[in-house]
Design an enzyme around this catalytic site. Structure first.
Site, mmCIF file in Angstrom:
data_model
loop_
_atom_site.group_PDB
_atom_site.id
_atom_site.type_symbol
_atom_site.label_atom_id
_atom_site.label_comp_id
_atom_site.label_asym_id
_atom_site.label_seq_id
_atom_site.Cartn_x
_atom_site.Cartn_y
_atom_site.Cartn_z
ATOM 1 N N GLU A 79 5.928 3.285 1.352
ATOM 2 C CA GLU A 79 5.867 1.870 1.179
ATOM 3 C C GLU A 79 6.271 1.196 2.672
ATOM 4 O OE1 GLU A 79 4.239 0.394 -0.540
ATOM 5 O OE2 GLU A 79 4.222 1.788 -2.497
ATOM 6 N N ARG A 89 4.072 -7.910 -15.059
ATOM 7 C CA ARG A 89 2.934 -7.810 -15.880
ATOM 8 C C ARG A 89 3.290 -7.431 -17.151
ATOM 9 N NH1 ARG A 89 -0.257 -3.759 -17.584
ATOM 10 N NH2 ARG A 89 0.626 -2.407 -16.062
ATOM 11 N N CYS A 142 9.935 -1.639 -8.940
ATOM 12 C CA CYS A 142 10.154 -0.833 -7.825
ATOM 13 C C CYS A 142 10.318 -1.859 -6.539
ATOM 14 C CB CYS A 142 9.051 -0.087 -7.806
ATOM 15 S SG CYS A 142 8.726 1.394 -8.840
ATOM 16 N N HIS A 165 6.608 5.617 -3.411
ATOM 17 C CA HIS A 165 5.928 5.575 -4.989
ATOM 18 C C HIS A 165 5.216 6.927 -5.097
ATOM 19 C CE1 HIS A 165 5.662 1.067 -5.852
ATOM 20 N NE2 HIS A 165 6.143 1.598 -7.113
#
Length: 212
Positions: A79, A89, A142, A165
């Protein structure tokens, strides 16, 4: 000292390959003569950052490499950037579901990883593990941990850190009909990223961007 972290299971899963890979990578690193420790983080907004901060205070690492699961991705994702927003979500493991809340009130909009992300990308590719530089760590726990990490390190000179990830494990992938990767391959990638960071002062300059 290299501090690796992974997460406990979430979203109804029985395992989280990020933790399995982090734990295995720490064992491999110690076997190669490097100081390394793995810490499991709760998949909970707020508490995860607190556990991470306590681990940094306890172990005094030179490198912090956090990992999390991104089911559906096909590669190890190194990342690039953490953003200052929690927008969930699904609920975390404590039932919290923040929407459009800052990770750190009055913090900057974003932080960049201080890992040599391009050199790490090349090194992981060289050992045959699929890898990409990712431009988004999402807005779930995360990214929360990634942003909290970089905010903590902003006041701690000499410590480099970032986030990776991992896809579903091969076992999870079979159940979801999604791409997967063996935990051993994930761990190998984490080992390579950690050692590349330790041995690389200046990142390489290669294209690893995205059109969308």
């Amino acid at each position: 000292m290299i501090l690796l972290t992974g997460f406990e299971p979430f979203g109804g899963e029985s395992t989280n390959p990020s933790w399995l890979a982090a734990e295995h990578a720490a064992q491999v690193l110690r076997g190669r003569g490097r100081e390394a420790v793995a810490v499991e983080l709760p998949c909970v907004f707020g508490r995860s950052a607190d556990v991470l901060e306590a681990a940094i205070e306890r172990h005094r690492p030179d490198i912090v490499l956090c990992a999390g699961q991104a089911g559906g991705r096909t590669s190890i994702s190194v990342e690039r950037v953490a953003i200052n927003v929690d927008d969930a979500r699904i609920p975390d493991n404590a039932g919290r579901r923040p929407v459009d809340e800052p990770v750190v009130a009055d913090g900057p909009a974003a932080y960049f990883s201080t890992l040599p992300i391009k050199a790490c990308h090349e090194a992981v590719a060289a050992v045959g593990v699929p890898v990409e530089v990712s431009q988004t760590a999402g807005t779930y726990v995360c990214n929360h941990v990634f942003y909290a990490l970089m905010h903590l390190l902003a006041d701690r000179r000499g410590i480099r850190g970032g986030f990776v990830h991992v896809p579903y494990s091969t076992g999870q992938a079979a159940g979801h009909g999604q791409p997967g990767l063996a935990v051993e391959a994930m761990a190998a990638a984490l080992v390579v990223i950690a050692t590349t960071t330790a041995d690389t002062a200046t990142d390489v300059r290669i294209a690893a961007g995205a059109e969308h």
